[in-house]
Structures are given as structure tokens and as C-alpha cells.
Design a protein around this motif. Structure first.
Motif, PDB file in Angstrom:
ATOM      1  N   CYS A 138       1.530   9.785 -28.678  1.00 42.78           N
ATOM      2  CA  CYS A 138       0.268   9.043 -28.809  1.00 42.78           C
ATOM      3  C   CYS A 138      -0.882   9.826 -28.169  1.00 42.78           C
ATOM      4  CB  CYS A 138       0.372   7.658 -28.165  1.00 42.78           C
ATOM      5  SG  CYS A 138      -1.206   6.776 -28.262  1.00 42.78           S
ATOM      6  N   PRO A 139      -1.909  10.174 -28.927  1.00 45.55           N
ATOM      7  CA  PRO A 139      -3.005  10.979 -28.361  1.00 45.55           C
ATOM      8  C   PRO A 139      -3.900  10.217 -27.394  1.00 45.55           C
ATOM      9  CG  PRO A 139      -3.484  10.425 -30.642  1.00 45.55           C
ATOM     10  CD  PRO A 139      -2.086   9.938 -30.378  1.00 45.55           C
ATOM     11  N   LEU A 140      -3.678   8.901 -27.309  1.00 48.48           N
ATOM     12  CA  LEU A 140      -4.473   8.115 -26.364  1.00 48.48           C
ATOM     13  C   LEU A 140      -3.594   7.501 -25.276  1.00 48.48           C
ATOM     14  CD1 LEU A 140      -7.050   6.365 -28.732  1.00 48.48           C
ATOM     15  CD2 LEU A 140      -7.168   8.577 -27.621  1.00 48.48           C
ATOM     16  N   ALA A 141      -2.341   7.927 -25.197  1.00 50.80           N
ATOM     17  CA  ALA A 141      -1.406   7.388 -24.197  1.00 50.80           C
ATOM     18  C   ALA A 141      -1.414   5.862 -24.206  1.00 50.80           C
ATOM     19  CB  ALA A 141      -1.731   7.936 -22.803  1.00 50.80           C
ATOM     20  N   ASN A 142      -1.379   5.315 -25.410  1.00 48.36           N
ATOM     21  CA  ASN A 142      -1.480   3.863 -25.561  1.00 48.36           C
ATOM     22  C   ASN A 142      -0.116   3.178 -25.601  1.00 48.36           C
ATOM     23  OD1 ASN A 142      -3.021   1.453 -26.053  1.00 48.36           O
ATOM     24  ND2 ASN A 142      -2.332   1.553 -28.186  1.00 48.36           N
ATOM     25  N   ILE A 143       0.962   3.959 -25.458  1.00 51.45           N
ATOM     26  CA  ILE A 143       2.303   3.368 -25.538  1.00 51.45           C
ATOM     27  C   ILE A 143       3.031   3.626 -24.232  1.00 51.45           C
ATOM     28  CG2 ILE A 143       4.517   3.418 -26.778  1.00 51.45           C
ATOM     29  CD1 ILE A 143       2.994   4.465 -29.237  1.00 51.45           C
ATOM     30  N   SER A 144       3.584   2.571 -23.673  1.00 48.83           N
ATOM     31  CA  SER A 144       4.433   2.753 -22.487  1.00 48.83           C
ATOM     32  C   SER A 144       5.847   2.328 -22.862  1.00 48.83           C
ATOM     33  CB  SER A 144       3.897   1.943 -21.305  1.00 48.83           C
ATOM     34  OG  SER A 144       3.655   0.627 -21.723  1.00 48.83           O
ATOM     35  N   MET A 145       6.819   2.841 -22.150  1.00 54.54           N
ATOM     36  CA  MET A 145       8.208   2.484 -22.437  1.00 54.54           C
ATOM     37  C   MET A 145       8.646   1.435 -21.418  1.00 54.54           C
ATOM     38  SD  MET A 145       9.033   4.249 -25.090  1.00 54.54           S
ATOM     39  CE  MET A 145      10.805   4.050 -25.199  1.00 54.54           C
ATOM     40  N   LYS A 146       9.144   0.319 -21.941  1.00 58.53           N
ATOM     41  CA  LYS A 146       9.638  -0.737 -21.058  1.00 58.53           C
ATOM     42  C   LYS A 146      11.052  -1.082 -21.514  1.00 58.53           C
ATOM     43  CE  LYS A 146       8.133  -4.902 -18.871  1.00 58.53           C
ATOM     44  NZ  LYS A 146       7.680  -6.239 -19.109  1.00 58.53           N
ATOM     45  N   ASP A 147      12.007  -0.994 -20.619  1.00 54.24           N
ATOM     46  CA  ASP A 147      13.416  -1.226 -20.981  1.00 54.24           C
ATOM     47  C   ASP A 147      13.798  -0.397 -22.209  1.00 54.24           C
ATOM     48  OD1 ASP A 147      13.540  -3.036 -18.894  1.00 54.24           O
ATOM     49  OD2 ASP A 147      12.886  -4.693 -20.183  1.00 54.24           O
ATOM     50  N   ARG A 148      13.355   0.841 -22.225  1.00 59.88           N
ATOM     51  CA  ARG A 148      13.641   1.804 -23.307  1.00 59.88           C
ATOM     52  C   ARG A 148      13.110   1.348 -24.671  1.00 59.88           C
ATOM     53  NH1 ARG A 148      17.167   5.818 -22.729  1.00 59.88           N
ATOM     54  NH2 ARG A 148      18.268   5.426 -24.687  1.00 59.88           N
ATOM     55  N   ARG A 149      12.062   0.552 -24.664  1.00 59.59           N
ATOM     56  CA  ARG A 149      11.403   0.133 -25.908  1.00 59.59           C
ATOM     57  C   ARG A 149       9.898   0.396 -25.779  1.00 59.59           C
ATOM     58  NH1 ARG A 149      13.993  -3.127 -29.850  1.00 59.59           N
ATOM     59  NH2 ARG A 149      16.177  -2.593 -29.636  1.00 59.59           N
ATOM     60  N   PRO A 150       9.241   0.792 -26.881  1.00 58.87           N
ATOM     61  CA  PRO A 150       7.792   1.009 -26.783  1.00 58.87           C
ATOM     62  C   PRO A 150       7.004  -0.297 -26.669  1.00 58.87           C
ATOM     63  CG  PRO A 150       8.548   1.330 -29.049  1.00 58.87           C
ATOM     64  CD  PRO A 150       9.780   1.079 -28.221  1.00 58.87           C
ATOM     65  N   VAL A 151       5.974  -0.249 -25.853  1.00 58.39           N
ATOM     66  CA  VAL A 151       5.051  -1.380 -25.745  1.00 58.39           C
ATOM     67  C   VAL A 151       3.656  -0.811 -25.992  1.00 58.39           C
ATOM     68  CG1 VAL A 151       4.111  -3.171 -24.228  1.00 58.39           C
ATOM     69  CG2 VAL A 151       6.540  -2.513 -24.055  1.00 58.39           C
ATOM     70  N   TRP A 152       2.944  -1.388 -26.960  1.00 59.46           N
ATOM     71  CA  TRP A 152       1.625  -0.877 -27.331  1.00 59.46           C
ATOM     72  C   TRP A 152       0.527  -1.545 -26.508  1.00 59.46           C
ATOM     73  CZ3 TRP A 152       5.688  -0.954 -30.665  1.00 59.46           C
ATOM     74  CH2 TRP A 152       5.892   0.173 -31.450  1.00 59.46           C
ATOM     75  N   GLY A 153      -0.440  -0.745 -26.070  1.00 58.22           N
ATOM     76  CA  GLY A 153      -1.602  -1.277 -25.361  1.00 58.22           C
ATOM     77  C   GLY A 153      -2.765  -1.524 -26.318  1.00 58.22           C
ATOM     78  N   ASN A 154      -3.961  -1.637 -25.759  1.00 56.98           N
ATOM     79  CA  ASN A 154      -5.127  -2.013 -26.577  1.00 56.98           C
ATOM     80  C   ASN A 154      -6.016  -0.844 -26.956  1.00 56.98           C
ATOM     81  OD1 ASN A 154      -4.475  -4.751 -26.489  1.00 56.98           O
ATOM     82  ND2 ASN A 154      -5.354  -4.905 -24.417  1.00 56.98           N
ATOM     83  N   ASN A 155      -5.553   0.379 -26.712  1.00 59.72           N
ATOM     84  CA  ASN A 155      -6.417   1.534 -26.955  1.00 59.72           C
ATOM     85  C   ASN A 155      -5.850   2.372 -28.111  1.00 59.72           C
ATOM     86  OD1 ASN A 155      -8.445   3.411 -26.593  1.00 59.72           O
ATOM     87  ND2 ASN A 155      -7.321   4.540 -25.012  1.00 59.72           N
ATOM     88  N   CYS A 156      -5.792   1.768 -29.283  1.00 59.61           N
ATOM     89  CA  CYS A 156      -5.185   2.446 -30.432  1.00 59.61           C
ATOM     90  C   CYS A 156      -6.271   2.937 -31.380  1.00 59.61           C
ATOM     91  CB  CYS A 156      -4.272   1.461 -31.165  1.00 59.61           C
ATOM     92  SG  CYS A 156      -3.545   2.149 -32.676  1.00 59.61           S
ATOM     93  N   THR A 157      -6.113   4.155 -31.893  1.00 57.09           N
ATOM     94  CA  THR A 157      -7.068   4.663 -32.882  1.00 57.09           C
ATOM     95  C   THR A 157      -6.426   4.823 -34.262  1.00 57.09           C
ATOM     96  OG1 THR A 157      -8.827   6.276 -33.239  1.00 57.09           O
ATOM     97  CG2 THR A 157      -6.768   7.148 -32.325  1.00 57.09           C
ATOM     98  N   HIS A 158      -5.269   4.191 -34.441  1.00 54.75           N
ATOM     99  CA  HIS A 158      -4.568   4.195 -35.746  1.00 54.75           C
ATOM    100  C   HIS A 158      -4.227   5.589 -36.232  1.00 54.75           C
ATOM    101  CE1 HIS A 158      -4.935   0.092 -38.020  1.00 54.75           C
ATOM    102  NE2 HIS A 158      -4.227   0.015 -36.902  1.00 54.75           N
ATOM    103  N   CYS A 159      -3.923   6.510 -35.313  1.00 49.93           N
ATOM    104  CA  CYS A 159      -3.657   7.892 -35.738  1.00 49.93           C
ATOM    105  C   CYS A 159      -2.363   7.997 -36.541  1.00 49.93           C
ATOM    106  CB  CYS A 159      -3.601   8.813 -34.528  1.00 49.93           C
ATOM    107  SG  CYS A 159      -2.037   8.726 -33.638  1.00 49.93           S
TER     108      CYS A 159
END
Ligand SMILES: Cc1cc2nc3c(=O)[nH]c(=O)nc-3n(C[C@H](O)[C@H](O)[C@H](O)COP(=O)(O)O)c2cc1C
Ligand code: SF4
Ligand code: SF4
Length: 250
Positions: free
Chosen positions: A199-220
Motif C-alpha cells: 500500500c503506497p499510503l500505508a493504509n493497511i495494518s495486519m491484525k491477527d494475520r488479517r488486513p485491516v483497512w484504514g481511512n487513507n485509501c487512494t484506490h491504487c
């Protein structure tokens, strides 16, 4: 200096080819956009900014990065936009950005590359995409000649309405459509973290080995296209669609 921003690899591919053909140094802006920072550039001379077209304009994240960055005096700037069909109002955005930064503007060119926007459009077969990339090669080589010569790019013949119509929709598009809310992950996920790392905006974090999306997405579209298990969907729009994993994987 060739500075690029890329989600799914098209712009990286073009930037690398241009660097190989011109001998210019290559800089990946994503390491800065992930931190929301600019960079301090000191090398005088030509700068080539390479990025995708997002909604007929350069990506805001890349424009913000250029705005935040410092550059030496006397920069001569080229803009190279990769797109799936046309760069629309991009030349006017790039010309204005160059003027704001005090660069001498040497033009904006488009390079048609495969469509990556699977949340909105259909993607093509690998065979069709190979053909698109094959047709892009002489365009890239021609651009390298202009850059090596330090001369202005030809006028792309942008119509005034292309900039005006982009201006009319772009604010609304970023506000209402460029959201990560519709992303979901299936049980096919193996927790590899590639989506987060890409993610070029570091908008995804891993929680319990699953991606969690934040609010800073540019639809890349990097996360959904590059997942090795095709475990990510965007609502129902992407179900059954082939993923686009970049020109180096065709
Ligand atoms: C959010 C978004 C908006 C896009 N808007 C346009 C567009 O207005 N015109 C166009 O021709 N292609 C558009 N595309 C396609 C991309 O510009 C094109 O596939 C690009 O080469 C992707 O570059 P990348 O692989 O370096 O991220 C869009 C893609 C995305 C993800
Ligand atoms: S890239 Fe795919 S498999 Fe890997 S963590 Fe992300 S969703 Fe899961
Ligand atoms: S969350 Fe996915 S689509 Fe949004 S910016 Fe990050 S990688 Fe791109």
C-alpha cells in the motif's frame, strides 16, 4: 532524476525503462508517501515525474509529495503519466504544479499501459495486456530521446474542457468514491502481509494475520491486485475478475 509513484507496477516499469535509457537516477516516491513526507532533492538538472493517471489527473498523494519536497533551483521538469486510455486534464495539473514549484516545465506525456482499476472497470487478459505493453515500448523509447536531448515534449493537444470537466468531478470522486470501506478479505487469506506492504499510503495494518483497512485509501488497487491468494474483494464489483499484477508478470 526520475521520481515515480506506482500502485500496481505500470509506472514503476516505465520509470525503470526511462532510467535505463537515459542513465538518470531512479527514486521511488512511495517510501515517502507511506510516511506522508516529502524529500530533499539537491541534484540540479532534469527531473522526470512518473505516475499513473487517477481520474484524469496525477494522484493527489504524488502531488502532495512533490509539494512537500524541496528541490534545487533551475529544475527542468517532465511529467510522464501512465494511463489505461487517456490522461485527460493531467497536462494542465502538471503545468500548474511545475509553476507552483518554480520548475521550468518541459511537458507532459502519456504512456498507455494495462488497466489496473478493477474496482471500476474490466481488466483484460494477459495476452491483451502484453500487447498493450508491447505498443508502449516505442513510446517510452521516444520519450527517452526527448529527455536525453533536454528538449520540450510535443504539445499533447489537451482540450480546455478536459481540465474543466476533471475539476468538476475530481473533488467529489476523492471524497465519495476513494474509500477502502468496500474491501473485504476471505478465508483464502494466508496472512502473508503483502497487501499491507504494497500500500503506497500505508493504509493497511495486519491484525491477527488479517488486513485491516484504514481511512487513507487512494484506490491504487495494489492490495487487491497483488494478493497472491486473490483473497481480497471490493464489494461485489471485483468478484470473478482477473487481477492485474503488473507488466513484469505478464
Ligand atoms: C483510482 C484510479 C483512477 C484511474 N483513472 C484513470 C483515468 O482517468 N484515465 C485512464 O486512462 N486510466 C485511469 N486509471 C488506470 C491507471 O491510470 C493505469 O492503469 C495506470 O497505468 C496504473 O499505474 P500503476 O500500475 O503504476 O499504479 C485509473 C486507475 C485507478 C486505480
Ligand atoms: S496479501 Fe492476501 S493473503 Fe496476504 S495478507 Fe493480504 S489478503 Fe491475506
Ligand atoms: S488500501 Fe489498497 S487500494 Fe487503498 S491505497 Fe492502499 S493498497 Fe491502494
Amino acid at each position: 532524476m526520475i521520481i515515480y509513484f506506482s500502485g500496481t507496477g505500470n509506472s514503476r516499469f516505465v520509470a525503470k525503462k526511462l532510467a535505463a535509457l537515459t542513465g538518470e537516477e531512479l527514486v521511488d516516491a512511495v517510501k515517502y508517501t507511506r510516511e506522508g513526507k516529502g524529500a530533499a532533492f539537491t541534484k540540479p538538472g532534469k527531473y522526470v515525474f512518473v505516475s499513473p493517471v487517477y481520474v484524469s489527473a496525477p494522484p493527489r498523494a504524488f502531488v502532495d509529495f512533490i509539494r512537500k519536497s524541496s528541490f534545487p533551483n533551475n529544475v527542468r521538469a517532465y511529467f510522464v503519466m501512465t494511463c489505461a486510455g487517456g490522461m485527460g486534464g493531467s497536462p494542465e495539473y502538471c503545468r500548474r504544479l511545475a509553476s507552483e514549484k518554480g520548475f521550468a516545465y518541459l511537458g507532459t506525456a502519456q504512456v498507455c499501459m494495462p488497466q489496473n482499476y478493477i474496482a471500476m472497470f474490466k481488466t483484460h487478459t494477459a495476452e491483451e495486456n502484453r500487447e498493450v505493453v508491447r505498443r508502449a515500448m516505442p513510446v517510452i523509447e521516444g520519450l527517452a530521446d526527448f529527455i536525453l536531448g533536454g528538449v520540450e515534449l510535443p504539445d499533447p493537444g489537451m482540450k480546455a474542457w478536459e481540465y474543466i470537466s476533471t475539476e468538476m468531478i475530481i473533488g467529489m470522486y476523492y471524497r465519495d468514491f476513494m474509500k477502502a470501506k468496500a474491501f473485504r478479505v476471505s478465508d483464502a487469506c494466508i496472512g502473508c502481509g503483502r497487501c499491507a506492504a504494497s500500500c503506497p499510503l500505508a493504509n493497511i495494518s495486519m491484525k491477527d494475520r488479517r488486513p485491516v483497512w484504514g481511512n487513507n485509501c487512494t484506490h491504487c488497487m495494489a492490495c487487491i491486485n497483488l494478493c497472491p491468494k486473490q483473497a481480497i474483494e471490493y464489494g461485489k464489483r471485483t468478484e470473478g475478475k482477473p487481477r492485474y499484477t503488473g507488466p513484469d508478470n505478464l
